[in-house]
Scaffold this motif. Structure first.
Motif, PDB file in Angstrom:
ATOM      1  N   LYS A  81       0.841  -1.193   0.000  1.00  0.00           N
ATOM      2  CA  LYS A  81       0.000   0.000   0.000  1.00  0.00           C
ATOM      3  C   LYS A  81       0.878   1.245   0.000  1.00  0.00           C
ATOM      4  O   LYS A  81       2.059   1.202   0.328  1.00  0.00           O
ATOM      5  CB  LYS A  81      -0.910   0.001   1.230  1.00  0.00           C
ATOM      6  N   SER A  82       0.275   2.369  -0.342  1.00  0.00           N
ATOM      7  CA  SER A  82       1.022   3.616  -0.383  1.00  0.00           C
ATOM      8  C   SER A  82       1.483   4.014   1.008  1.00  0.00           C
ATOM      9  O   SER A  82       0.883   3.626   2.017  1.00  0.00           O
ATOM     10  CB  SER A  82       0.157   4.737  -0.964  1.00  0.00           C
ATOM     11  N   ALA A  83       2.544   4.782   1.078  1.00  0.00           N
ATOM     12  CA  ALA A  83       3.088   5.220   2.359  1.00  0.00           C
ATOM     13  C   ALA A  83       2.039   5.986   3.166  1.00  0.00           C
ATOM     14  O   ALA A  83       1.925   5.807   4.385  1.00  0.00           O
ATOM     15  CB  ALA A  83       4.313   6.092   2.118  1.00  0.00           C
ATOM     16  N   MET A  84       1.275   6.822   2.490  1.00  0.00           N
ATOM     17  CA  MET A  84       0.285   7.639   3.193  1.00  0.00           C
ATOM     18  C   MET A  84      -0.741   6.778   3.913  1.00  0.00           C
ATOM     19  O   MET A  84      -1.160   7.085   5.037  1.00  0.00           O
ATOM     20  CB  MET A  84      -0.413   8.584   2.209  1.00  0.00           C
ATOM     21  N   SER A  85      -1.167   5.674   3.294  1.00  0.00           N
ATOM     22  CA  SER A  85      -2.182   4.825   3.903  1.00  0.00           C
ATOM     23  C   SER A  85      -1.607   3.926   4.993  1.00  0.00           C
ATOM     24  O   SER A  85      -2.353   3.359   5.790  1.00  0.00           O
ATOM     25  CB  SER A  85      -2.860   3.961   2.834  1.00  0.00           C
ATOM     26  N   GLN A  86      -0.283   3.794   5.055  1.00  0.00           N
ATOM     27  CA  GLN A  86       0.349   2.912   6.032  1.00  0.00           C
ATOM     28  C   GLN A  86       0.682   3.592   7.353  1.00  0.00           C
ATOM     29  O   GLN A  86       0.797   2.925   8.375  1.00  0.00           O
ATOM     30  CB  GLN A  86       1.645   2.327   5.459  1.00  0.00           C
ATOM     31  N   VAL A  87       0.860   4.891   7.329  1.00  0.00           N
ATOM     32  CA  VAL A  87       1.327   5.590   8.534  1.00  0.00           C
ATOM     33  C   VAL A  87       0.357   5.394   9.691  1.00  0.00           C
ATOM     34  O   VAL A  87      -0.848   5.585   9.566  1.00  0.00           O
ATOM     35  CB  VAL A  87       1.480   7.101   8.261  1.00  0.00           C
ATOM     36  N   ALA A  88       0.918   5.003  10.849  1.00  0.00           N
ATOM     37  CA  ALA A  88       0.093   4.786  12.041  1.00  0.00           C
ATOM     38  C   ALA A  88       0.583   5.577  13.243  1.00  0.00           C
ATOM     39  O   ALA A  88      -0.200   5.898  14.139  1.00  0.00           O
ATOM     40  CB  ALA A  88       0.056   3.301  12.398  1.00  0.00           C
ATOM     41  N   ALA A  89       1.881   5.898  13.294  1.00  0.00           N
ATOM     42  CA  ALA A  89       2.430   6.600  14.459  1.00  0.00           C
ATOM     43  C   ALA A  89       3.687   7.362  14.070  1.00  0.00           C
ATOM     44  O   ALA A  89       4.293   7.100  13.014  1.00  0.00           O
ATOM     45  CB  ALA A  89       2.726   5.621  15.592  1.00  0.00           C
ATOM     46  N   ALA A  90       4.076   8.286  14.923  1.00  0.00           N
ATOM     47  CA  ALA A  90       5.276   9.081  14.682  1.00  0.00           C
ATOM     48  C   ALA A  90       5.983   9.362  16.000  1.00  0.00           C
ATOM     49  O   ALA A  90       5.334   9.545  17.038  1.00  0.00           O
ATOM     50  CB  ALA A  90       4.924  10.394  13.988  1.00  0.00           C
ATOM     51  N   ASP A  91       7.305   9.378  15.958  1.00  0.00           N
ATOM     52  CA  ASP A  91       8.119   9.782  17.106  1.00  0.00           C
ATOM     53  C   ASP A  91       8.534  11.233  16.930  1.00  0.00           C
ATOM     54  O   ASP A  91       8.979  11.625  15.834  1.00  0.00           O
ATOM     55  CB  ASP A  91       9.381   8.918  17.208  1.00  0.00           C
ATOM     56  N   TYR A  92       8.409  12.004  18.005  1.00  0.00           N
ATOM     57  CA  TYR A  92       8.828  13.400  17.995  1.00  0.00           C
ATOM     58  C   TYR A  92       9.740  13.686  19.177  1.00  0.00           C
ATOM     59  O   TYR A  92       9.597  13.085  20.246  1.00  0.00           O
ATOM     60  CB  TYR A  92       7.619  14.341  18.082  1.00  0.00           C
ATOM     61  N   ARG A  93      10.644  14.625  18.980  1.00  0.00           N
ATOM     62  CA  ARG A  93      11.488  15.138  20.048  1.00  0.00           C
ATOM     63  C   ARG A  93      11.282  16.645  20.116  1.00  0.00           C
ATOM     64  O   ARG A  93      11.464  17.348  19.120  1.00  0.00           O
ATOM     65  CB  ARG A  93      12.960  14.817  19.776  1.00  0.00           C
ATOM     66  N   LEU A  94      10.873  17.140  21.287  1.00  0.00           N
ATOM     67  CA  LEU A  94      10.617  18.563  21.490  1.00  0.00           C
ATOM     68  C   LEU A  94      11.648  19.125  22.448  1.00  0.00           C
ATOM     69  O   LEU A  94      11.855  18.595  23.544  1.00  0.00           O
ATOM     70  CB  LEU A  94       9.216  18.794  22.070  1.00  0.00           C
ATOM     71  N   THR A  95      12.320  20.180  22.030  1.00  0.00           N
ATOM     72  CA  THR A  95      13.302  20.844  22.886  1.00  0.00           C
ATOM     73  C   THR A  95      12.942  22.324  23.007  1.00  0.00           C
ATOM     74  O   THR A  95      12.417  22.924  22.066  1.00  0.00           O
ATOM     75  CB  THR A  95      14.724  20.710  22.315  1.00  0.00           C
ATOM     76  N   PHE A  96      13.218  22.894  24.170  1.00  0.00           N
ATOM     77  CA  PHE A  96      12.907  24.302  24.408  1.00  0.00           C
ATOM     78  C   PHE A  96      13.814  25.195  23.562  1.00  0.00           C
ATOM     79  O   PHE A  96      15.025  24.991  23.502  1.00  0.00           O
ATOM     80  CB  PHE A  96      13.095  24.657  25.885  1.00  0.00           C
ATOM     81  N   ARG A  97      13.209  26.162  22.917  1.00  0.00           N
ATOM     82  CA  ARG A  97      14.007  27.163  22.219  1.00  0.00           C
ATOM     83  C   ARG A  97      14.701  28.053  23.255  1.00  0.00           C
ATOM     84  O   ARG A  97      14.157  28.278  24.348  1.00  0.00           O
ATOM     85  CB  ARG A  97      13.117  28.031  21.319  1.00  0.00           C
ATOM     86  N   PRO A  98      15.896  28.559  22.947  1.00  0.00           N
ATOM     87  CA  PRO A  98      16.588  29.451  23.884  1.00  0.00           C
ATOM     88  C   PRO A  98      15.712  30.639  24.268  1.00  0.00           C
ATOM     89  O   PRO A  98      15.127  31.298  23.407  1.00  0.00           O
ATOM     90  CB  PRO A  98      17.815  29.898  23.083  1.00  0.00           C
ATOM     91  N   GLY A  99      15.588  30.865  25.562  1.00  0.00           N
ATOM     92  CA  GLY A  99      14.773  31.962  26.057  1.00  0.00           C
ATOM     93  C   GLY A  99      13.355  31.571  26.397  1.00  0.00           C
ATOM     94  O   GLY A  99      12.601  32.378  26.955  1.00  0.00           O
ATOM     95  N   TYR A 100      12.971  30.327  26.059  1.00  0.00           N
ATOM     96  CA  TYR A 100      11.613  29.858  26.332  1.00  0.00           C
ATOM     97  C   TYR A 100      11.573  28.744  27.383  1.00  0.00           C
ATOM     98  O   TYR A 100      10.552  28.118  27.593  1.00  0.00           O
ATOM     99  CB  TYR A 100      10.947  29.356  25.042  1.00  0.00           C
ATOM    100  N   GLU A 101      12.709  28.519  28.050  1.00  0.00           N
ATOM    101  CA  GLU A 101      12.753  27.502  29.090  1.00  0.00           C
ATOM    102  C   GLU A 101      11.880  27.921  30.272  1.00  0.00           C
ATOM    103  O   GLU A 101      11.671  29.105  30.513  1.00  0.00           O
ATOM    104  CB  GLU A 101      14.182  27.280  29.574  1.00  0.00           C
ATOM    105  N   PRO A 102      11.327  26.929  31.012  1.00  0.00           N
ATOM    106  CA  PRO A 102      10.493  27.265  32.178  1.00  0.00           C
ATOM    107  C   PRO A 102      11.278  28.051  33.218  1.00  0.00           C
ATOM    108  O   PRO A 102      12.445  27.744  33.494  1.00  0.00           O
ATOM    109  CB  PRO A 102      10.084  25.889  32.720  1.00  0.00           C
ATOM    110  N   GLY A 103      10.638  29.064  33.795  1.00  0.00           N
ATOM    111  CA  GLY A 103      11.286  29.826  34.853  1.00  0.00           C
ATOM    112  C   GLY A 103      11.462  28.998  36.111  1.00  0.00           C
ATOM    113  O   GLY A 103      12.458  29.127  36.829  1.00  0.00           O
ATOM    114  N   ASP A 104      10.483  28.149  36.397  1.00  0.00           N
ATOM    115  CA  ASP A 104      10.534  27.252  37.556  1.00  0.00           C
ATOM    116  C   ASP A 104      10.442  25.823  37.016  1.00  0.00           C
ATOM    117  O   ASP A 104       9.357  25.297  36.788  1.00  0.00           O
ATOM    118  CB  ASP A 104       9.375  27.556  38.507  1.00  0.00           C
ATOM    119  N   TRP A 105      11.606  25.206  36.810  1.00  0.00           N
ATOM    120  CA  TRP A 105      11.629  23.879  36.201  1.00  0.00           C
ATOM    121  C   TRP A 105      10.914  22.847  37.059  1.00  0.00           C
ATOM    122  O   TRP A 105      10.203  21.990  36.533  1.00  0.00           O
ATOM    123  CB  TRP A 105      13.059  23.436  35.946  1.00  0.00           C
ATOM    124  N   HIS A 106      11.083  22.890  38.364  1.00  0.00           N
ATOM    125  CA  HIS A 106      10.458  21.898  39.235  1.00  0.00           C
ATOM    126  C   HIS A 106       8.931  21.962  39.155  1.00  0.00           C
ATOM    127  O   HIS A 106       8.254  20.929  39.136  1.00  0.00           O
ATOM    128  CB  HIS A 106      10.937  22.082  40.675  1.00  0.00           C
TER     129      HIS A 106
END
Length: 241
Positions: free
Chosen positions: A103-128
């Motif tokens: 089958k075509s790739a479009m019809s086969q896709v079921a899931a995706a892995d993503y990695r999200l990282t904070f852009r500089p200056g957008y990190e949480p002020g209170d990480w905890h």
């Protein structure tokens, strides 16, 4: 012969929309002089389809393009030939032959892995505090949200669309549903989290990187790349069973 091409998208090319990516590959395949199949009619174009459009601004190590060719060289040769005509920000990773009835790739896709990282200056002020709120959010048995369409609003539970979530000091990793049937954008999930936490959502908070796309095989997620096989010799008019 059906071929699946895996490629990376990064750098300034992340700002290119899906239609422009399609046009880019149509031209690149011609420049690489691939013996590609064309549609019929008055306006023939290469037989090609992409697995899942990547949002503007996102980078990726796992994008997929299916094409049909009349003949081709080995996988190593074709990867080299294609990379010679790529621009900075696009890299061909693999070139594999698919079973003829795949089958075509479009019809086969079921899931995706993503990695999200904070852009500089957008990190949480209170990480905890941020981490505490996130762990509460990630452990909720259901995540009911109101999704708006052009005609109506309806409730939807995001939890069945989330396959895994993990957090470390550098960012968030997630595997979520993707494809034409069920699809959860990481941006929407993070926006939901911020709203539930009572914080203002800024869409520029994270740089989002798609690591790979998966199809489902007997209840197990398998990389889209694994559907094909490496080609070790030139082929002409052949196909996998």
């Amino acid at each position: 012969m059906k071929i699946r091409i895996k490629f990376k998208k990064f750098g300034s090319m992340k700002f290119l929309g899906h239609l422009d990516v399609m046009r880019f590959f149509q031209k690149a395949l011609r420049r690489a002089q691939l013996d590609i199949c064309y549609t019929g009619g008055f306006s023939p174009h290469p037989v090609m389809s992409f697995a899942s459009p990547l949002g503007v601004g996102l980078t990726s190590d796992g994008e997929y393009l299916d094409i049909e060719v009349n003949s081709c060289g080995s996988s190593a040769e074709m990867v080299e030939r294609l990379n010679e005509v790529m621009v900075e920000g696009v890299e061909i990773v693999s070139f594999r032959i698919l079973p003829n009835k795949m089958k075509s790739a479009m019809s086969q896709v079921a899931a995706a892995d993503y990695r999200l990282t904070f852009r500089p200056g957008y990190e949480p002020g209170d990480w905890h505090l941020w981490e505490e709120k996130w762990r509460e959010f990630a452990s909720l048995p259901s995540l009911v949200v109101v999704k708006k369409t052009k005609k109506k609003e309806q409730e939807a539970d995001l939890r069945p669309l989330i396959h895994s979530l993990s957090l470390d000091s550098a960012g968030i990793s997630m595997r979520v549903a993707a494809g034409s049937v069920n699809n959860l954008k990481p941006e929407f999930l993070m926006e939901t989290f911020y709203h539930m936490a009572g914080w203002e959502w800024n869409p520029f908070t994270f740089q989002i990187h798609r690591q790979d796309l998966y199809m489902e095989n007997n209840g197990v997620f398998v990389s889209m790349e694994e559907a094909g096989q490496e080609i070790d010799r030139p082929l002409a008019g052949e196909a996998m069973g």
